[in-house]
Scaffold this active site. Structure first.
Site, short mmCIF file in Angstrom:
data_model
loop_
_atom_site.label_atom_id
_atom_site.label_comp_id
_atom_site.label_asym_id
_atom_site.label_seq_id
_atom_site.Cartn_x
_atom_site.Cartn_y
_atom_site.Cartn_z
N ARG A 88 56.81 -29.17 -13.11
CA ARG A 88 57.87 -30.19 -12.99
C ARG A 88 57.43 -31.17 -11.91
O ARG A 88 57.26 -30.78 -10.75
CB ARG A 88 59.19 -29.50 -12.63
CG ARG A 88 60.37 -30.45 -12.55
CD ARG A 88 61.66 -29.67 -12.32
NE ARG A 88 62.82 -30.57 -12.21
CZ ARG A 88 63.20 -31.13 -11.08
NH1 ARG A 88 62.55 -30.89 -9.97
NH2 ARG A 88 64.25 -31.94 -11.07
N LYS A 101 57.98 -31.61 -2.30
CA LYS A 101 59.07 -30.87 -1.67
C LYS A 101 58.84 -30.66 -0.17
O LYS A 101 57.74 -30.87 0.36
CB LYS A 101 59.24 -29.53 -2.38
CG LYS A 101 60.02 -29.69 -3.71
CD LYS A 101 60.37 -28.38 -4.33
CE LYS A 101 61.38 -28.60 -5.47
NZ LYS A 101 61.62 -27.36 -6.22
#
Lengths: 286, 168
Positions: free
Chosen positions: A255, A221
């Site tokens: 995740r 991210k």
């Protein structure tokens, strides 16, 4: 115990949730698994790598072309059915905020509804309850679906994440979702600038202390990229460092794009912490 | 009287358990042999660490007046280049000699062990083994029946699990 509809997991189990995008434009894979067969191959790959969960998504998180409910269903429903048929023991999560999509995928065998947008559709909890599915309750700071954060401030981002995710979990509980089927997620980067995501990472133990199982979605991210000044594609090391911090704090579900690397980091951290025995130790003990 | 000779390998301790047991056959053999002993067992070990392994296997403390004996000993830990003590060319010969004494239940031979050489080769429990053998021989005890449950050298350390049924 953590109950993900068809599968139960002990409280000391850590779970790899592998991302499978049925999108042409997600930030990391950029459409690599847009074709259904490519996505199916990705499922087979990550299942073989030991992922306990696949998280199938039909819409990228970032702003972009409007995807209708019909289009989202077209991308994910038949695909979920295909995966359910081929991998009966694999936990299937679907990344959606829409109740109608959640209903359709649960009908064909999805186990988890991963609502990355913090309860934007109030009826999603009813769908999860109806099907006995698990629900991931995320914190977005109240932002609109598929928007980037802009000048969001919190008095205390961790307190906000705890308040919002636990309130969402309580709402789901009241709607009839089983307590053992609720997971909370601080949602790194969602409604957060990099400093917020770093603070959530640093203080993840406070979320774990709520008693709800915590999911973290860190993989590649922007908060990793901005911390290290690295583009997508060069963020694995930073992702794994953040993973280690979250594992030490007690995160339960990860995740991820990279299953093998993340599993090794989580297992190593938990072994250091004395929460998991070594795989096979004989050095100095023979 | 029943006697078991088993290695004081720390890998047998629950505190050092792995997800995959690195010594499954040794553990199974040791457990079976210890179960064969009667309810009253005296542990003979060279030090407290070895004693700890023995009492873990027994699931209870050593009985100082025990009827049966659990002797914690093993062969050289210098049996290969990867062994804890690296390879010593004398180790195989020493272990072969020790193997024969254990297989025969030769108490006189064991009482006369070259303990110093054995310790040089990182064998364990030899003092306990030799002293026990001397005391038994002096009491006129003989080994009537021998069963070798385990004879292996998986990590460069020579293990035996041996049962002796004794009489006098």
């Amino acid at each position: 115990m953590l109950r993900l509809r068809s599968r139960d997991f002990d409280d000391d189990a850590t779970l790899m949730m592998a991302i499978v995008n049925r999108t042409p434009d997600s930030f990391y894979d950029k459409g690599a698994t847009w074709a259904e067969d490519a996505a199916f191959e990705r499922v087979a790959l990550v299942a073989g790598q030991g992922a306990e969960i696949v998280d199938i998504g039909g819409i990228k998180a970032a702003p972009g072309v409007e995807i209708s409910e019909a289009e989202e269903k077209a991308r994910v429903v038949d695909f979920v059915a295909r995966v359910r048929d081929a991998f009966p023991d694999l936990v299937i999560s679907v990344d959606t905020w829409r109740a109608s999509v959640g209903d359709a995928v649960c009908e064909v065998g999805a186990d988890v509804l991963n609502d990355a947008w913090g309860g934007a559709d109030p009826e999603l909890v009813d769908v999860a309850a109806l099907h006995g599915a698990a629900l991931v309750c995320t914190h977005t700071g109240g932002v609109q679906v598929r928007t980037r954060p802009h000048r969001i401030e919190y008095d205390d981002v961790v307190a906000a994440a705890i308040a919002d995710t636990t309130a969402y979990a309580e709402r789901a509980l009241a709607a009839g979702v089983a307590a053992e089927s609720l997971v909370i997620d601080p949602a790194h980067d969602f409604g957060k600038n990099t400093f917020h995501s770093l603070e959530v990472t640093r203080r993840l133990g406070e979320m774990v202390a709520t008693g709800w199982p915590v999911l973290v979605s860190l993989s590649n991210k922007d908060f990793v990229g901005e911390s290290l000044d690295l583009p997508v594609g060069e963020r694995l090391t930073g992702t794994l460092a953040a993973t280690a911090v979250c594992a030490l704090a007690g995160a339960r579900v990860y995740r991820v794009h990279e299953v093998v690397e993340t599993r090794q980091v989580v297992d190593m951290v938990r072994t250091i912490a004395g929460l998991r025995p070594p795989a096979r130790a004989i050095r100095g003990l023979a | 009287m029943r006697i078991v000779v088993a290695p004081p390998a720390p890998a047998l301790l629950p505190a050092y358990a792995s997800l995959v047991d690195p010594v499954p056959r040794l553990r199974a053999a040791t457990r079976a042999a210890v179960d064969w002993l009667g309810p009253s067992v005296k542990v003979l070990a060279d030090d407290l660490d070895d004693q700890r392994v023995a009492e873990s296997l027994l699931g209870r403390r050593s009985d100082l007046d025990g009827h049966d004996l659990l002797v914690m000993a093993n062969g050289s830990a210098r049996r290969s280049e990867k062994a804890p003590g690296h390879l010593d060319p004398r180790a195989a010969g020493y272990d072969e000699w020790l193997r024969q004494l254990l297989r025969l239940g030769d108490l006189e031979g064991l009482a006369s062990l070259d303990v110093d050489e054995g310790e040089d080769l990182l064998a364990a429990g030899l003092r306990s083994l030799a002293v026990t053998a001397r005391q038994l021989a002096d009491r006129g005890v003989t080994v009537r029946d021998v069963q070798v449950d385990h004879d292996d050298c998986p990590y460069g350390v020579q293990y035996w699990v041996v049962r002796w049924q004794c009489g006098s």
